[in-house]
Design a protein around this motif. Structure first.
Motif: not given
Length: 248
Positions: A185-187, A189-198, A218-225
């Motif tokens: 779910x969190x990723x 959300x990032x997909x949606x924030x960055x034009x459909x695909x982070x 900032x978004x990429x550096x905060x990704x977790x396993x």
């Protein structure tokens, strides 16, 4: 002792780099999901790369042999992770005896190999009866969509789920699990924030050679396993394939 990091070439993932964190965590998620197969086992990581995955496995296994073909990479892994037994060798001819290991781990490597069938035959040879082969690899359908050749210049042959299963069975291994890794779910959300695909947003920065936008970095550096999911649902839509195969 301070160990200099491996250079980031695009061929392998290196931990501790903010711009690379998405890919590192994506790979780490698979290790964490599969590591229970290594508990108390003698493990060969065939294609250990930087060594972080073999070191993670070593926290659970009885012994880990980390093998890589590249001399600089193997030397780095030996310096950075002294708990590993590191060898330099060719994955097409594994330098181990027949039936000498309980588990072979091969994560994000098989797509780099020219002789995938020969490699899998070698895995079957060094595994003891009942031993397991752990494999992850990018899903060809989503990683290089609509292409006859891989998008990544370091990949020789990418696989879809049915192709991977066919190779494992062809090597005389039984497929115990065939699953796929995808965004949680969190990723999403990032997909949606960055034009459909982070992922596409990151690739665009690398291809253009410009500076990373602050919000994307900032978004990429905060990704977790734990932001990734591994499931057997809709394998063709997965980002990476995850397989466990057993030697009879």
């Amino acid at each position: 002792m301070t160990v200099e990091p491996l250079p980031l070439t695009g061929e392998r993932t290196v931990p501790g780099i903010a711009e690379e964190n998405y890919w590192f965590r994506r790979h780490e998620a698979a290790y964490l999901d599969l590591v229970h197969h290594c508990a108390g086992a003698v493990v060969l990581e065939a294609g250990c790369g930087e060594g972080y995955g073999a070191a993670l496995i070593a926290r659970h296994a009885a012994r880990v042999v980390a093998l890589d073909y590249d001399g600089q990479t193997a030397a780095h892994a030996a310096r950075a992770y002294p708990e590993l037994a590191v060898l330099r060798g060719n994955l097409a001819s594994l330098p181990l005896r027949d039936g000498s290991v309980d588990v072979v781990a091969n994560l994000q490597v098989i797509e780099h190999l020219w002789d995938q069938e020969g490699f899998l035959a070698e895995c079957a040879r060094v595994l003891r009866p009942g031993g397991r082969l752990l494999v992850t690899t990018p899903n060809r359908i989503t990683f290089s969509p609509g292409r006859d050749t891989p998008l990544n210049p370091f990949h020789t042959r990418e696989l879809a789920a049915g192709e991977l299963a066919g190779l494992l069975v062809g090597a005389g291994l039984g497929v115990e699990l065939l699953a796929g890794l995808r965004h949680g779910p969190r990723l999403r959300e990032l997909d949606a924030r960055f034009g459909g695909s982070v992922i596409d947003a990151q690739v665009a920065v690398v291809v253009d050679g410009g500076d990373w936008p602050a919000d994307l970095l900032d978004a990429v550096s905060g990704v977790r396993s734990e932001d990734f999911e591994i499931t057997t649902d809709d394998l063709d839509a997965s980002l990476d394939l995850v397989a466990v195969a057993v030697r009879a």
